[in-house]
Structures are given as C-alpha cells and as structure tokens.
Design a protein around this motif. Structure first.
Motif, short mmCIF file in Angstrom:
data_model
loop_
_atom_site.label_atom_id
_atom_site.label_comp_id
_atom_site.label_asym_id
_atom_site.label_seq_id
_atom_site.Cartn_x
_atom_site.Cartn_y
_atom_site.Cartn_z
N GLY A 223 54.80 -16.32 -84.22
CA GLY A 223 54.27 -17.27 -85.19
C GLY A 223 53.72 -18.50 -84.51
N ARG A 224 54.60 -19.46 -84.21
CA ARG A 224 54.15 -20.73 -83.64
C ARG A 224 53.45 -20.55 -82.29
NH1 ARG A 224 59.59 -23.92 -83.51
NH2 ARG A 224 60.31 -21.80 -83.00
N GLY A 225 53.85 -19.55 -81.53
CA GLY A 225 53.20 -19.31 -80.24
C GLY A 225 51.72 -18.97 -80.39
N LEU A 226 51.37 -18.26 -81.47
CA LEU A 226 49.97 -17.91 -81.70
C LEU A 226 49.19 -19.07 -82.28
CD1 LEU A 226 50.26 -14.23 -82.91
CD2 LEU A 226 48.74 -15.04 -81.10
N LEU A 227 49.85 -19.96 -83.00
CA LEU A 227 49.17 -21.15 -83.48
C LEU A 227 48.88 -22.11 -82.33
CD1 LEU A 227 51.23 -21.75 -86.73
CD2 LEU A 227 48.81 -21.12 -86.61
N THR A 228 49.76 -22.11 -81.34
CA THR A 228 49.59 -22.98 -80.18
C THR A 228 48.59 -22.42 -79.19
OG1 THR A 228 51.86 -23.75 -80.42
CG2 THR A 228 50.84 -24.07 -78.28
N ARG A 229 48.65 -21.11 -78.98
CA ARG A 229 47.73 -20.42 -78.07
C ARG A 229 47.12 -19.25 -78.84
NH1 ARG A 229 51.01 -19.64 -72.40
NH2 ARG A 229 49.04 -18.58 -71.91
N PRO A 230 46.01 -19.44 -79.53
CA PRO A 230 45.48 -18.42 -80.42
C PRO A 230 45.14 -17.09 -79.76
CG PRO A 230 44.52 -20.55 -80.93
CD PRO A 230 45.29 -20.72 -79.66
N ASP A 231 44.93 -17.10 -78.44
CA ASP A 231 44.63 -15.84 -77.75
C ASP A 231 45.85 -15.27 -77.05
OD1 ASP A 231 44.79 -17.82 -75.77
OD2 ASP A 231 43.27 -16.87 -74.50
N LEU A 232 47.05 -15.72 -77.41
CA LEU A 232 48.26 -15.27 -76.74
C LEU A 232 48.46 -13.76 -76.86
CD1 LEU A 232 50.89 -15.81 -75.23
CD2 LEU A 232 51.95 -16.42 -77.42
N ALA A 233 48.24 -13.21 -78.04
CA ALA A 233 48.41 -11.77 -78.22
C ALA A 233 47.46 -11.00 -77.32
CB ALA A 233 48.18 -11.38 -79.68
N LEU A 234 46.21 -11.47 -77.24
CA LEU A 234 45.22 -10.82 -76.38
C LEU A 234 45.65 -10.91 -74.92
CD1 LEU A 234 42.47 -9.43 -76.85
CD2 LEU A 234 41.38 -11.62 -76.38
N ILE A 236 48.74 -11.20 -73.71
CA ILE A 236 49.86 -10.29 -73.48
C ILE A 236 49.39 -8.85 -73.37
CG2 ILE A 236 51.96 -9.34 -74.53
CD1 ILE A 236 52.44 -12.13 -75.74
N LYS A 237 48.48 -8.46 -74.25
CA LYS A 237 47.98 -7.07 -74.23
C LYS A 237 47.31 -6.76 -72.91
CE LYS A 237 48.92 -5.45 -78.44
NZ LYS A 237 47.87 -5.27 -79.45
N HIS A 238 46.51 -7.68 -72.39
CA HIS A 238 45.84 -7.45 -71.12
C HIS A 238 46.85 -7.29 -69.99
CE1 HIS A 238 41.99 -8.45 -72.99
NE2 HIS A 238 41.39 -8.14 -71.86
N LEU A 239 47.84 -8.15 -69.95
CA LEU A 239 48.84 -8.05 -68.88
C LEU A 239 49.66 -6.78 -69.00
CD1 LEU A 239 50.11 -11.73 -68.58
CD2 LEU A 239 48.34 -10.57 -67.26
N GLN A 240 49.93 -6.36 -70.23
CA GLN A 240 50.69 -5.13 -70.44
C GLN A 240 49.92 -3.92 -69.92
OE1 GLN A 240 50.27 -2.44 -72.84
NE2 GLN A 240 52.28 -1.53 -72.42
N ARG A 241 48.60 -4.01 -69.99
CA ARG A 241 47.75 -2.92 -69.48
C ARG A 241 47.38 -3.13 -68.01
NH1 ARG A 241 44.03 -4.09 -74.61
NH2 ARG A 241 45.24 -3.01 -76.22
N GLN A 242 47.97 -4.17 -67.42
CA GLN A 242 47.69 -4.53 -66.02
C GLN A 242 46.22 -4.85 -65.80
OE1 GLN A 242 49.38 -1.25 -63.72
NE2 GLN A 242 51.38 -2.25 -63.72
N GLN A 243 45.67 -5.56 -66.79
CA GLN A 243 44.28 -6.00 -66.72
C GLN A 243 44.24 -7.51 -66.54
OE1 GLN A 243 42.84 -4.62 -70.52
NE2 GLN A 243 42.41 -2.56 -69.78
N ALA A 244 43.32 -7.98 -65.73
CA ALA A 244 43.19 -9.42 -65.50
C ALA A 244 42.75 -10.10 -66.79
CB ALA A 244 42.17 -9.69 -64.40
N TYR A 245 43.21 -11.33 -66.98
CA TYR A 245 42.84 -12.07 -68.17
C TYR A 245 42.75 -13.55 -67.85
CZ TYR A 245 42.67 -13.82 -72.94
OH TYR A 245 42.27 -14.44 -74.09
#
Length: 319
Positions: A223-234, A236-245
């Motif tokens: 919740g609050r983490g995405l309001l603070t950093r709107p691209d946080l989910a994106l 995390i997804k990149h790092l989970q796939r071992q992709q640079a972000y």
C-alpha cells in the motif's frame, strides 16, 4: 510472484488505481470497503467505489479490481457479494483487517478476529453465493489484541474454501507501527494449503526479499510503499526476473501527480481540489526530494487557481 495494490481507505480510490497500474507491475487491486450492515445495497453503492465495473471490473490497463466487503452478518454479506458478482466484479474480497475504532465498534474489520467461527460463517456464505469461477479472498491481521487466535482464523478461512488469504503482519493493536512481523505468517504458510499473501512494511525491493524470506510467501500486497515509490512493483518484478532496472525519476512521476490534480479540478468542490494531490505528495516526498519541494510550496494553498499556478511553475523543473 504477484504484487497486489492494498485497499487503503480514503487514499487508493479508482483515480489512484488507474495512475498506479498505468506504470505496470501490479497484478491486482482491491476497492475501498463497501460497508454492509443489514440490507442489500443498491447498484450505485458498488459503482461509486468500483467504477471499473463499467469496464469489466478492470483498470484501463487490464488489472482486475476485486470488490471489498466489510460487515458481520453472513447472509447479508453473501447477498451483497452476489450482487457485486452480477455487476461484473472479477473477485470478492472480505475485510477482516481494518483497525479503525469506528469500524470495530460496529462489528466490522479486525474486531472479528476474535470470532473464528463467525469468520468461517461469513466466508462460507459468500463462497456459496458467488459463482464458482469468481475468487473469494479475505484479508486479516495477526490478531486483534494479540496473536493467540491467528492459526484458528486462518483455519476458518481455509475451511470455508476461500481462494486466497492476505495477512497484514501486525495485530490491530500494533496499528501501522513498524515493524511488521513477517515471520509470524510462516507457520500458517506451512500448515495450510490456502495461498497466503504477505502484507505490511514493504517499502523497497530489499524489504520484499526480506518479507519473502521471513514469511515464506512469494506474493505480497503493498500500500504505502507504492504510494511512495509508484514504480516499486515494477522494480521488484525486474529484480525477481534478474533484469536490470533503473528507478523512474521524478520527471516521470510528476505527470501522474499533475494528472491527479487536473482530475481534481473537474471532480472536486473548489475547497477540496488540493486534497488528493497534497495527500499523495505527503507520501512521495519521503522518496523524491522534488516532491518535498513542491509540497512545501502547496501545503498552505487553498484556492484552485493558486494551486494550479504552483503546479504549472513546477512543470519546467520536472521536465
């Protein structure tokens, strides 16, 4: 791995869901709660909190939005869940986690965590009332005053055949004070088959990995983490796939804030125009220095024309 946007009352409404999901990385949203008391609510009550029902229950970018119900009467909850499904809700979520005193006093939210049997009855009634293909999910905390009943509540939700369970890793009495006790979710994850989603204090990719390790949950609600950093989910997804972000700079976030302000000019009464933007800036400023500068400029402004001038003056700085 899935990331869900938390249903923050008074903050994450349809406008905010649209803006945050436009960046990508978010797999599901949940509405602010529809308060159910003693009757079947009219259709307008659902459309007001979930206008996405006019779009197949999806945001503009195709992210499903579950309708969240809050109440304590099993059959009335079930009747309203069935109505939400008829209107096109892609899923039903049940709120057993709200810590607000005004809600708890009226037998809603986290106060029910001391009544595992009632939680079973509510979830079971809603599951029976909804088509089999429509997911029925629930959100709880570790407990009300303490954590002694936690596994009993998880057992009740699981036995009632809920599709998924989100656990905010704090009790009601813990409120939102850090830390979140992610490790307390792990025993439930090991004991029950129901998929469990961890929630609480995920502000960064590093927090996600610690939460995942402690809770044994791959999926999270933020919740609050995405309001603070709107691209946080994106991120995390990149790092989970071992992709640079590379985290999005303020110049790419400010247009979202400006869009929210411009929408408020149309949809809000003049005295309320600045409210949504100031509220979001309150979160953004903890990560973006530029947001702090803009917040200081607008926090005392009340007139729409003064606010618009401040946003327009900031526009070249954000470019």
């Amino acid at each position: 791995m899935k990331i869900h946007l938390a249903p923050m009352e008074g903050v994450v409404n349809a406008r905010m869901r649209k803006l945050l999901t436009s960046l990508g990385g978010i797999d599901r949203c949940v509405t602010e709660f529809v308060r159910v008391t003693s009757q079947l609510l009219p259709e307008k009550s659902f459309y007001r909190l979930c206008p996405e029902l006019h779009n197949g229950g999806m945001t503009d970018t195709g992210v499903p939005v579950y309708v969240q119900l809050l109440g304590s009467e099993p059959q009335v909850m079930a009747d309203n869940a069935a109505r939400a499904c008829e209107l096109g809700a892609p899923g039903i979520d049940i709120n057993f986690g709200c810590p607000a005193k005004c809600v708890n006093r009226h037998r809603g939210g986290s106060v029910l965590l001391d009544e595992a049997d009632l939680i079973y009855d509510i979830v079971s009634a809603i599951r029976a009332a909804c088509p089999g293909e429509i997911p029925v999910t629930a959100k709880i905390r570790l407990g009300y005053r303490d954590r002694l009943n936690f596994l009993n509540v998880v057992s009740a939700v699981d036995a009632a055949r809920a599709s998924e369970l989100t656990v905010h890793a704090r009790t009601r009495d813990d409120g939102y004070t850090p830390p979140a006790f992610w490790d307390q979710i792990a025993p439930a994850r090991a004991q029950f088959a129901i998929p469990i989603i961890a929630n609480g204090e995920v502000w960064s990719p590093e927090d996600y990995w610690r939460c995942r390790e402690d809770s044994h949950c791959e999926d999270v609600m933020i919740g609050r983490g995405l309001l603070t950093r709107p691209d946080l989910a994106l991120h995390i997804k990149h790092l989970q796939r071992q992709q640079a972000y590379t985290a999005k700079p303020w110049a790419e976030i400010f247009p979202l804030l400006l869009s929210l302000f411009e929408d408020s000019l149309i949809s809000c009464a003049p005295r309320h125009v600045g409210g949504p933007s100031k509220q979001w800036l309150g979160y953004l400023r903890t990560y973006y220095p530029e947001a702090q500068q803009l917040f200081e400029r607008v926090k005392r402004l009340k007139q729409p024309e003064d606010l618009q001038a401040a946003f327009n003056q900031h526009l070249p700085l954000a470019a």
